[in-house]
Design a protein around this motif. Structure first.
Motif, short mmCIF file in Angstrom:
data_model
loop_
_atom_site.label_atom_id
_atom_site.label_comp_id
_atom_site.label_asym_id
_atom_site.label_seq_id
_atom_site.Cartn_x
_atom_site.Cartn_y
_atom_site.Cartn_z
N VAL A 156 57.27 -51.51 23.93
CA VAL A 156 56.14 -50.99 25.03
C VAL A 156 56.90 -49.23 24.82
CG1 VAL A 156 55.79 -50.80 27.09
CG2 VAL A 156 56.20 -52.56 26.32
N HIS A 157 57.83 -48.54 24.67
CA HIS A 157 58.46 -47.23 24.63
C HIS A 157 58.07 -46.97 23.35
CE1 HIS A 157 60.70 -43.94 22.86
NE2 HIS A 157 60.62 -43.67 24.72
N GLY A 158 57.89 -47.75 22.25
CA GLY A 158 57.87 -47.47 20.30
C GLY A 158 55.77 -47.31 20.87
N LEU A 159 54.85 -48.58 20.87
CA LEU A 159 54.26 -48.50 21.01
C LEU A 159 53.37 -47.07 21.26
CD1 LEU A 159 52.15 -51.72 22.47
CD2 LEU A 159 51.61 -49.78 22.77
N LEU A 160 53.89 -47.51 22.67
CA LEU A 160 53.25 -45.78 23.37
C LEU A 160 53.43 -44.90 22.80
CD1 LEU A 160 53.88 -47.18 27.55
CD2 LEU A 160 51.60 -46.92 25.90
N ALA A 161 55.04 -44.53 21.92
CA ALA A 161 55.77 -43.03 21.59
C ALA A 161 54.50 -42.59 20.68
CB ALA A 161 56.25 -43.75 21.23
N GLU A 162 53.00 -43.12 19.52
CA GLU A 162 52.83 -43.42 18.71
C GLU A 162 51.52 -43.21 18.97
OE1 GLU A 162 52.49 -47.11 16.75
OE2 GLU A 162 54.07 -46.62 15.19
N ARG A 163 51.27 -43.02 20.66
CA ARG A 163 49.65 -43.22 21.22
C ARG A 163 49.63 -42.04 22.48
NH1 ARG A 163 46.70 -48.09 21.06
NH2 ARG A 163 45.13 -47.63 22.94
N VAL A 164 50.58 -41.21 22.80
CA VAL A 164 50.96 -40.19 23.89
C VAL A 164 52.10 -39.38 23.36
CG1 VAL A 164 50.15 -41.68 25.31
CG2 VAL A 164 52.48 -41.75 25.12
#
Length: 300
Positions: A156-164
């Motif tokens: 989840v952290h990796g996914l959001l780090a690419e989006r925000v």
């Protein structure tokens, strides 16, 4: 940096329930519907692969019939690390502890009905995997709980780090990963949740905790069982591990309930704290937490 004339980003805390626990995601800007949908899809994919608590998961299919199936994503990552922990603890941690937990009442339906202790089968005799396959030579219940929640926090952290952009915190009820936001995190006292035994300030990386005062039922039963005997751990009350990623911290927080835990933490370069049921506190030489010391605290 905000462009001239642009509205400043609005910090947000998104709370939701997933994999049987409460999550909080903190971002420096509001998440879009697409951001949330991507997180939900990632969580569901992980749950469909590894959950012991849903009938349609890959591991529950294998638990019923054994045999071979297409390996879910992360199979080698999870099982390689988990079996390394199993070896380090002399089999006290096991990737096949799921059936042991179910017998003690921590089962698919959360019956909390204790049917007595039973050792886990030897994973080397039953479990194997390859690049594309996951295999059990007979029905058994794989459980990745020793590090699975931490891995999902990393996903989840990796996914959001690419989006925000900006600071990001992903907290799954005791397993936390942070980037760019200095947090002061209490190490909750396992015998009194209104108190702490110390604090850690973290601006990046992961902090994971495990304690026997959580998920308790019956006559002294809790979710940390010795896979060799099927009995709950009696000597360690809580552990905390500090690592660059949550999967590693989660795995070590589990290993610290057993002999061999400090040794594998040292090999992996993970710092830690653990509290015994008699109140003593032990920590690694490089422990970054500020502990509220008493006479019965000792450095490892």
């Amino acid at each position: 940096m905000t462009a001239p004339g642009a509205a400043p980003a609005t910090p947000e805390i998104w709370r939701f329930e997933a994999i049987g626990t409460r999550w909080e995601v903190g971002t420096a800007q509001a998440l879009t519907a697409d951001d949330r949908a991507e997180v939900a899809a990632a969580v569901d994919a992980f749950d469909r692969a590894w959950s012991r608590f849903r009938d349609d998961s890959v591991v529950m299919g294998l638990a019923r019939r054994g045999g071979e199936t297409l390996a879910p994503e992360d199979t080698d990552l999870l099982l390689s690390r988990l079996t390394e922990i199993a070896d380090a603890t002399g089999g006290a941690v096991s990737p096949l502890v799921g059936g042991v937990l179910a017998r003690r009442g921590y089962d698919e339906g959360m019956s909390l009905t204790d049917r007595g202790p039973e050792p886990a089968p030897s994973w080397r005799d039953v479990l194997s995997w390859g690049p594309d396959t996951l295999r059990l030579s007979r029905p058994a219940t794989i459980d990745v709980g020793a590090l699975g929640k931490g891995r999902l926090v990393d996903i989840v952290h990796g996914l959001l780090a690419e989006r925000v952009t900006g600071p990001l915190v992903v907290d799954a009820s005791g397993d936390l990963r942070v980037t760019g936001a200095e947090l002061r995190i209490a190490l909750e006292h396992p015998f009194d949740t209104t108190r702490a035994i110390g604090v850690i300030t973290a601006a990046s990386g992961a902090v994971c905790a495990s304690a026997t005062n959580r998920r308790r039922w019956g006559d002294g039963l809790h979710h940390v069982l010795d896979a060799r005997t099927g009995e709950p751990v009696r000597t360690i009350a809580a552990s905390w591990a500090f690592a660059p990623d949550a999967m590693t911290a989660d795995a070590i927080a589990t290993a610290l309930f057993f002999d061999g835990g400090p040794e594998i933490a040292h090999r992996w370069g993970v710092e830690w704290v653990r509290m015994f049921t008699d109140g003593r506190v032990e920590w690694s030489p490089g422990n970054p937490a500020e502990l509220f010391r008493r006479a019965d605290t000792v450095a490892s």
